[in-house]
Design a protein around this motif. Structure first.
Motif, mmCIF file in Angstrom:
data_model
loop_
_atom_site.group_PDB
_atom_site.id
_atom_site.type_symbol
_atom_site.label_atom_id
_atom_site.label_comp_id
_atom_site.label_asym_id
_atom_site.label_seq_id
_atom_site.Cartn_x
_atom_site.Cartn_y
_atom_site.Cartn_z
ATOM 1 N N VAL A 55 35.448 20.304 20.900
ATOM 2 C CA VAL A 55 36.618 20.057 20.062
ATOM 3 C C VAL A 55 37.867 20.548 20.787
ATOM 4 O O VAL A 55 37.934 21.700 21.225
ATOM 5 C CB VAL A 55 36.489 20.779 18.706
ATOM 6 C CG1 VAL A 55 37.717 20.482 17.844
ATOM 7 C CG2 VAL A 55 35.224 20.363 17.990
ATOM 8 N N ASP A 107 30.721 17.320 17.394
ATOM 9 C CA ASP A 107 31.599 17.446 18.558
ATOM 10 C C ASP A 107 31.321 18.776 19.246
ATOM 11 O O ASP A 107 31.532 19.842 18.672
ATOM 12 C CB ASP A 107 33.061 17.373 18.118
ATOM 13 C CG ASP A 107 34.016 17.115 19.275
ATOM 14 O OD1 ASP A 107 33.657 17.424 20.424
ATOM 15 O OD2 ASP A 107 35.121 16.606 19.022
ATOM 16 N N VAL A 115 39.170 17.163 5.915
ATOM 17 C CA VAL A 115 39.483 16.775 7.292
ATOM 18 C C VAL A 115 40.957 17.058 7.557
ATOM 19 O O VAL A 115 41.827 16.695 6.754
ATOM 20 C CB VAL A 115 39.193 15.278 7.535
ATOM 21 C CG1 VAL A 115 39.560 14.893 8.961
ATOM 22 C CG2 VAL A 115 37.727 14.968 7.265
ATOM 23 N N LYS A 142 42.526 16.846 17.841
ATOM 24 C CA LYS A 142 41.405 16.104 17.260
ATOM 25 C C LYS A 142 41.329 16.357 15.752
ATOM 26 O O LYS A 142 41.825 17.361 15.238
ATOM 27 C CB LYS A 142 40.088 16.535 17.901
ATOM 28 C CG LYS A 142 39.810 15.952 19.276
ATOM 29 C CD LYS A 142 38.394 16.307 19.720
ATOM 30 C CE LYS A 142 38.007 15.630 21.027
ATOM 31 N NZ LYS A 142 36.610 15.930 21.420
ATOM 32 N N ARG A 143 40.653 15.454 15.050
ATOM 33 C CA ARG A 143 40.362 15.672 13.628
ATOM 34 C C ARG A 143 39.238 16.694 13.518
ATOM 35 O O ARG A 143 38.248 16.618 14.248
ATOM 36 C CB ARG A 143 39.965 14.368 12.944
ATOM 37 C CG ARG A 143 41.114 13.381 12.810
ATOM 38 C CD ARG A 143 40.687 12.118 12.071
ATOM 39 N NE ARG A 143 39.553 11.487 12.722
ATOM 40 C CZ ARG A 143 38.400 11.191 12.127
ATOM 41 N NH1 ARG A 143 38.213 11.495 10.863
ATOM 42 N NH2 ARG A 143 37.434 10.603 12.796
ATOM 43 N N THR A 182 35.500 14.907 2.081
ATOM 44 C CA THR A 182 35.989 14.237 3.290
ATOM 45 C C THR A 182 36.145 12.736 3.104
ATOM 46 O O THR A 182 36.773 12.085 3.936
ATOM 47 C CB THR A 182 35.039 14.508 4.473
ATOM 48 O OG1 THR A 182 33.726 14.028 4.137
ATOM 49 C CG2 THR A 182 34.963 16.001 4.769
ATOM 50 N N ARG A 208 43.923 17.700 11.088
ATOM 51 C CA ARG A 208 44.179 17.508 12.520
ATOM 52 C C ARG A 208 44.525 18.860 13.123
ATOM 53 O O ARG A 208 45.344 19.605 12.569
ATOM 54 C CB ARG A 208 45.329 16.517 12.713
ATOM 55 C CG ARG A 208 45.675 16.171 14.160
ATOM 56 C CD ARG A 208 46.790 15.119 14.134
ATOM 57 N NE ARG A 208 47.196 14.668 15.457
ATOM 58 C CZ ARG A 208 48.211 15.162 16.150
ATOM 59 N NH1 ARG A 208 48.937 16.159 15.645
ATOM 60 N NH2 ARG A 208 48.530 14.674 17.320
ATOM 61 N N PRO A 224 34.863 13.581 11.131
ATOM 62 C CA PRO A 224 34.506 13.299 12.534
ATOM 63 C C PRO A 224 33.032 13.597 12.751
ATOM 64 O O PRO A 224 32.416 14.359 12.000
ATOM 65 C CB PRO A 224 35.392 14.266 13.320
ATOM 66 C CG PRO A 224 35.629 15.407 12.373
ATOM 67 C CD PRO A 224 35.699 14.780 11.003
ATOM 68 N N ASP A 278 27.331 18.331 9.802
ATOM 69 C CA ASP A 278 27.993 17.323 8.977
ATOM 70 C C ASP A 278 28.590 17.982 7.730
ATOM 71 O O ASP A 278 28.261 19.125 7.395
ATOM 72 C CB ASP A 278 27.021 16.197 8.611
ATOM 73 C CG ASP A 278 25.855 16.658 7.765
ATOM 74 O OD1 ASP A 278 26.056 17.389 6.777
ATOM 75 O OD2 ASP A 278 24.701 16.285 8.085
#
Length: 254
Positions: free
Chosen positions: A35, A32, A67, A39-40, A24, A69, A29, A10
């Motif tokens: 990834v 993940d 964050v 995606k973000r 953030t 993309r 997000p 996190d």
């Protein structure tokens, strides 16, 4: 190339690990394990802070988790679709390619990863491997970023996108693929992120062999081939499949 990776920490944990602030704004997000492009993703940047009027404080910098993309959209692009083809930038040409040459001088970031996936070709078949740090520390992938504004909509929010730099594979990684992400050692983070340093050519060479030698090359399930699969089982070691499946990768969301 680098087309898939895992990022499960996190923003708070990453902020502590990278000596940064969590900026953030609740938009991060979740964990993940697969990834994929567009995606973000979480990144680390270092910029001069701005006051409420937008005036930059040139006497200090602030490192933060942000964050973005994945898939760089240059400011001059007509639409964002170009980003799906800009997920990687070759370190050998990043300073000369029109889409990247401004970003490498002024807009650099780190892309934290638990590890990345690569596929070893065996004839027409592929075996996925997960390259990771055995002690659980994040790998810092060299990245660049850009801010794009939709020319068709003055009211649309700016889109901040990034690309991961790649370089020639080193050491044991050459057994899997001839390319790899440009992984930066901790000692290079400050220089790479410095917004007042336009020349980082000394950091564009392949990483030191001792850094690569410290990584674990872990064979993993071909389930990672499908971006819809997403769970801790994707990074677990599996016995080498004598006949890895002969299928292409699901390119993921667009």
């Amino acid at each position: 190339m680098c087309g898939r990776y895992a990022s499960t920490k996190d923003p708070g944990k990453l902020a502590a690990e990278f000596a940064a602030l969590d900026r953030t704004g609740g938009a991060a997000p979740g964990a993940d394990f697969n990834v994929a492009p567009t995606k973000r993703v979480l990144t680390v940047v270092q910029r001069h802070p701005q006051d409420e009027s937008g005036q930059r404080d040139l006497d200090r910098t602030e490192r933060s988790v942000r964050v973005m993309r994945w898939g760089l959209v240059p400011p001059w692009a007509k639409d964002r679709s170009i980003g799906s083809r800009m997920i990687n930038a070759k370190s050998e040409t990043v300073t000369t390619k029109p889409a990247f040459r401004t970003a490498i001088k002024r807009y650099r970031c780190l892309v934290p990863a638990d590890g990345w996936y690569e596929w070893k070709r065996e004839g027409s078949r592929k075996q996925p491997f997960f390259m990771t740090s055995p002690d659980g520390s994040s790998l810092a992938l060299a990245g660049i970023f850009a801010t794009w504004r939709d020319p068709q909509s003055e009211d649309a929010e700016p889109l901040v996108t990034c690309s991961v730099l790649t370089t020639s594979a080193v050491g044991q990684l050459t057994e899997v693929h001839d390319r790899m992400p440009l992984v930066l050692p901790r000692t290079a983070w400050e220089h790479w992120l410095d917004p007042d340093q336009p020349d980082v050519s000394d950091l564009l060479a392949p990483p030191p062999e001792d850094l690569v030698a410290s990584l674990e090359l872990r064979p993993v399930s071909t389930a990672v081939n499908n971006v819809r699969n997403n769970g801790a089982e994707l990074v677990e070691r599996v016995p080498l499949d004598p006949q890895p499946q002969a299928v292409g990768l699901d390119p993921g969301p667009r």
